[in-house]
Every structure is written in structure tokens, then in C-alpha cells.
Design a protein around this motif. Structure first.
Motif, PDB file in Angstrom:
ATOM      1  N   LEU A 385       0.849  -1.190   0.000  1.00  0.00           N
ATOM      2  CA  LEU A 385       0.000   0.000   0.000  1.00  0.00           C
ATOM      3  C   LEU A 385       0.885   1.241   0.000  1.00  0.00           C
ATOM      4  O   LEU A 385       1.758   1.406   0.839  1.00  0.00           O
ATOM      5  CB  LEU A 385      -0.938  -0.003   1.198  1.00  0.00           C
ATOM      6  CG  LEU A 385      -2.023  -1.087   1.173  1.00  0.00           C
ATOM      7  CD1 LEU A 385      -2.966  -0.935   2.353  1.00  0.00           C
ATOM      8  CD2 LEU A 385      -2.802  -1.084  -0.136  1.00  0.00           C
ATOM      9  N   VAL A 467      -6.958   4.586   0.016  1.00  0.00           N
ATOM     10  CA  VAL A 467      -5.696   3.859  -0.138  1.00  0.00           C
ATOM     11  C   VAL A 467      -5.326   3.775  -1.609  1.00  0.00           C
ATOM     12  O   VAL A 467      -6.194   3.707  -2.484  1.00  0.00           O
ATOM     13  CB  VAL A 467      -5.758   2.430   0.461  1.00  0.00           C
ATOM     14  CG1 VAL A 467      -6.009   2.492   1.956  1.00  0.00           C
ATOM     15  CG2 VAL A 467      -6.824   1.590  -0.223  1.00  0.00           C
ATOM     16  N   VAL A 469      -2.113   1.862  -4.213  1.00  0.00           N
ATOM     17  CA  VAL A 469      -1.151   0.768  -4.208  1.00  0.00           C
ATOM     18  C   VAL A 469       0.039   1.142  -5.086  1.00  0.00           C
ATOM     19  O   VAL A 469      -0.084   1.947  -6.018  1.00  0.00           O
ATOM     20  CB  VAL A 469      -1.838  -0.531  -4.687  1.00  0.00           C
ATOM     21  CG1 VAL A 469      -2.133  -0.478  -6.176  1.00  0.00           C
ATOM     22  CG2 VAL A 469      -1.046  -1.760  -4.314  1.00  0.00           C
TER      23      VAL A 469
END
Length: 527
Positions: A385, A467, A469
Motif C-alpha cells: 500500500l 488507499v 497501491v
């Protein structure tokens, strides 16, 4: 032929997947606009033709030109200005980017958070069309209504005007051809496919507002002879040829308005499937562009008679070709909570809702007893992440996977970035690859990250974590689509965020090289 619910579901699934998620497939009766209107083309300033090529990127564009596969784009580039790194919006998904393009604002003002999100007001997930696995689990009739009607007429903030609305208020005309965001001042009627009309939940027709000239695949077309490009095997009109022919039609009929926004959709799906080095989608888009330029008789005449703007909406980054290595599963990280399921409404006992947008996700805490800081701690167990963000008091709080450092920021303050925006900062700016020198902010691999992320964090109601990645990976929720060995976008990283821009016919350029500043510049061009 007997029509059953399963057939209707399959048809609607194909429509909703292709309209926005993978670009539209639709079918049924066509609504054709008359061109016998007494309205004339704009007086004075040259008309602006803006063509968005989905997922157009600098490197493959130059490779296509060098290989002789993009002569029309090469012609415009050689006769104009070229900017290889224009900053997109966030999330880097078409609905949010197009909303930014048309309103000149980020998501905190236009209120379209992404392709998939959760509405606390309606207590349901919003899908504008996504992967096939998700489609089998969700209400496709609702997806169709959301994508065709709700997105433009309800969910796009009515207090933030689109370029079509502002032009109309100034007595100027505009056109939208196969663009996802199109809200304007003129009422149009879209006729739904016959099979869908068997369902009592969706009306035969939907009334929407758009610009004076409006074209949207098989739902509405300008050129009565464009039927051949709206057949089932041509995605019912959501293709480059359809877009090109309807744009050329306005030119042939001498009805080209002050501003025309045309979408060439097919490169996006080609890059998703075949990777970021694939050139076939660019070649196809160039062939469609040739049709538009040829409508003037010669390309030189096209340059003399219009201002041409060609650009991408977002880039895509490579997804590793090993599924297990490339995908980051969000549900196992949060399995201590009751996570809402796709195939049923969000229940009062659910605690977490996950909305995945390829390389970014919104994670909602729908249970008041769930602390966002606890959700963040669980997410930090995943080292892939890249950025983990939540709101804390008046700040946006940033951390990352396998990282205990924190960074806080909010608008206003002593620090100024390269776009003239001021901020209050504290903590570790390296989390966002920001360099600080004498109160000046220099962005690194996350261009305009403070404003773009702030926009997403304040784009809609609810308590949620954002979030993203790292490059090479893709986030996975329940049945969300993946692009193993292909390309994906959604994140704040420059690999997803920087797109090329070609301007031909004017020596001017936007105030900054950001999509958020394109609208104001176009308005100036047609004054």
C-alpha cells in the motif's frame, strides 16, 4: 422470442459495463437530432474541437508516430504545441477526470468520487459500470440508471457548472459526442433498448440535459447515417468510428459549435488488456481523427478553420503478469470487521464497505463504533500500500504500508506549491515525495498530490480511508476486475497521472498543465 429476467439482466450488464467501465455497449431505437435548426456556427473566434483519447500516454504515442501509425496526430503535433506531462485528476478514473475537465474543479467540488463509491445518503454502493464479476452480483438496472441519468443529473454537483452550462449562459453553443459527463442546458430524450423496456423499473425514455448538440452511442446520434457504427458488434456506438462520424457530420453540415468535446474510448480497453506498450488503440484513434480532419477537405483547411486540442485523460501503469503477486486483497486485511457484500444491500450490522477503483479504493466505516485509525493500522500491515489517508480534525493524515511515519496537511498556510496553492504542513513530507525549500513545495512522483488527494477526501459524505497501491499492483475487493499483465490506473502516482496534450491553432495554453485548468482556458478561447 420469449424474454425472461435473465436475458434482461445479461443485456443490461453488457450496457453498463461498456458505457463507462469498459466503454459502452447498448442497443435499441435511436434518437436522432435534427440538423435543420436555424442555429449557426459561432461567430468570430474559431471553434474549438477537443478530442479526448482514453488512456493516451506520451511514450506509446511517440512510438506510434515513429512507426507511421499515427499520421493525423503527428500532423497536429508538428503544427502546434506539445506538452507530454499534464496532470490528471484523482482518482484517475474516467468519471472523476471527466467531471474535473468539464467543471474545472476537483472532486471536493464536483462530487463524483470515482467509478465505484458508497453513498451514505442512499445507503448503497454506486457503480457506473465495472468488471464482469462484479456485474453478476449487483443490480444492473440500477447501474444503468446511475451511469446514464444519475451521474449527470443528480450526483454531479448542481452548484458546480459544466463548460456546456456556462457556454449556454453566454449565448454560445457546444457539443458532446460520446462523453461520459455531458450536463448542459438543453433537454434531450434518450430512448432505452427495447429489451430493457420490459422491466418496469426503467422507463422507455430518459430525459437528460446536455449541450445543444448531443450524441451518446445508440441512445442518441447526430448523423442519421451513423447506424453502421452503432451495431451490436461495434459496441452499439461506443467506439471511435461513431465518435468521429458524428463529429465530422457537424463539420459537413457547417454546424460545428463554439466548443465540441468528443471522446475516443477504445484505446483504454486495449491498454487494459494488452499493456501500456500496445499501439493498436492509438492507431485506431488516429484513423478516427483522420475522418474528422478530412471533413474539411484537407488537413490544412482543418487547421485554418478550428482550434484542435488532443489529449489523454489518465495514464496506465503496468500490472505484473503473476496474479498472486500483482493483486492486493483488501478484505483479508480487514476481516475482523463485518464487510458488506456486493450481492445484497448494505445492512445495519455491516461495519465496513469497500469500493475498489483498480489502483485505489475507498474504505468506509459505516459502524460508528469502528475507528478509522484502527482501520488504518490494519491496512499498514500490507507493505504494497503506497498511500493511506484519512481525515483527522481539519487535516488529511497520511501514512503508508509498513511505515510508522505520519504527515498532516490542510489548505491555507505558509507553504506554497508550484500551482500557487497554499498549505499548512507537518510531519514527514517524504511520504508524498514532497521536497520543501524556503516554504516552497516541490512535487515528486505524485503530481499536485495535495490538491488532488484533498479533493477525493472531501468528495462525498461519510467516514472513509483512501488507499492507493504501488506501481505494478492492483487492489482487489470482492469480485473487482483485475488487469493481470495489462495496464491499470486509479492512483496518485505519476505513472497513472501524467498525460500528453497537443494544441494546434492557438499559441495560448492553460494557466497550468493540469486538466483542472483546461475548462477556464477553453472558455477564454471562445470569448
Amino acid at each position: 422470442m420469449k424474454i425472461n429476467n435473465k436475458m434482461i439482466t445479461l443485456l443490461v450488464m453488457g450496457l453498463s459495463l461498456l458505457i463507462i467501465g469498459c466503454r459502452a455497449e447498448s442497443g435499441g431505437r435511436l434518437h436522432q437530432q435534427s440538423v435543420e435548426s436555424p442555429i449557426t456556427a459561432n461567430q468570430g473566434a474559431k471553434p474549438v474541437v477537443f478530442i479526448m483519447i482514453d488512456s493516451l500516454m506520451d511514450k506509446p504515442l511517440h512510438e506510434a508516430i515513429q512507426a507511421g501509425r499515427a499520421p493525423a496526430i503527428q500532423f497536429l503535433l508538428k503544427n502546434g504545441q506539445y506538452f507530454p506531462q499534464v496532470v490528471s485528476s484523482f482518482p484517475t478514473m474516467s468519471v472523476t477526470i471527466d467531471s474535473t475537465l468539464l467543471t474545472g474543479t476537483y472532486a471536493d467540488r464536483h462530487h463524483v468520487p470515482g467509478l465505484v463509491w458508497y453513498s451514505g445518503k442512499e445507503n448503497r454502493m454506486i457503480f457506473y459500470g465495472n468488471g464482469a464479476k462484479e456485474a453478476l452480483k449487483i443490480d444492473q438496472l440500477q447501474v444503468l440508471v446511475d451511469a446514464i441519468y444519475q451521474l449527470n443529473q443528480v450526483q454531479l454537483n448542481k452548484e458546480t457548472k459544466t463548460i456546456h452550462e456556462e457556454l449556454a449562459e453566454k449565448g454560445k453553443d457546444s457539443a458532446s459526442i460520446n462523453a461520459v459527463i455531458f450536463r448542459g442546458k438543453t433537454q434531450h430524450t434518450l430512448t432505452n433498448p427495447r429489451l430493457i423496456s420490459f422491466s418496469k423499473r426503467v422507463p422507455d425514455q430518459m430525459k437528460i440535459t446536455g449541450p445543444k448538440w448531443f450524441s451518446y452511442a445508440a441512445f442518441s446520434q447526430l448523423d442519421p447515417k451513423n447506424d453502421r457504427n452503432s451495431r451490436m458488434w461495434k459496441k452499439f456506438g461506443m467506439n471511435d468510428e461513431f465518435s468521429a462520424q458524428d463529429t465530422a457530420f457537424l463539420i459537413h453540415q457547417k454546424k460545428l459549435p463554439n466548443v465540441t468535446i468528443t471522446y475516443f474510448p477504445e484505446n483504454d480497453n486495449a491498454v487494459h488488456r494488452k499493456g501500456t506498450d500496445h499501439l493498436g488503440g492509438i492507431e485506431k484513434a488516429d484513423q478516427a481523427l483522420q475522418v474528422v480532419l478530412n471533413a474539411y477537405g484537407s488537413w490544412e483547411q482543418a487547421l485554418q478553420n478550428a482550434i484542435w486540442i488532443i489529449m489523454g485523460d489518465s495514464a496506465q501503469s503496468v500490472v505484473y503478469d503473476d496474479r498472486q503477486a500483482a493483486t492486493v486483497e483488501l478484505r483479508p486485511l480487514l476481516n475482523r470487521y463485518r464487510i458488506a457484500k456486493l450481492n445484497q444491500p448494505v445492512r445495519t450490522e455491516d461495519q465496513i464497505v469497500i469500493s475498489t477503483n483498480e489502483r485505489m479504493a475507498y474504505i468506509y466505516a459505516t459502524d460508528a463504533g469502528v475507528q478509522l485509525s484502527d482501520v488504518v493500522k490494519l491496512l499498514q500491515n500490507e507493505d504494497k500500500l503506497d498511500i493511506i489517508a484519512m481525515k483527522e480534525d481539519n487535516n488529511v493524515r497520511i501514512t503508508a504500508g509498513k511505515n510508522d511515519k505520519l504527515f498532516f496537511y490542510r489548505p491555507g498556510g505558509d507553504y506554497t506549491d508550484e500551482y500557487g496553492q497554499s498549505w499548512t504542513l507537518s510531519g514527514e513530507p517524504g511520504l508524498l515525495d514532497i521536497k520543501l525549500t524556503n516554504k516552497s513545495i516541490k512535487y515528486g512522483r505524485y503530481p499536485d498530490v495535495l490538491a488532488r488527494l484533498y479533493g477525493a477526501m472531501h468528495s462525498h459524505e461519510g467516514r472513509y480511508v483512501v488507499v492507493t497501491v504501488q506501481p505494478g499492483y492492483e487492489l482487489v475487493g470482492e469480485s473487482s476486475p483485475t488487469h493481470i499483465g495489462g495496464g491499470a490506473h486509479g492512483s496518485l502516482h505519476e505513472k497513472d497521472s501524467l498525460v500528453p496534450l497537443i494544441i494546434t491553432g492557438t499559441n495560448t495554453r492553460p494557466k497550468t498543465l493540469r486538466i483542472v485548468d483546461i475548462k477556464d482556458w477553453i472558455m477564454q478561447l471562445v470569448q
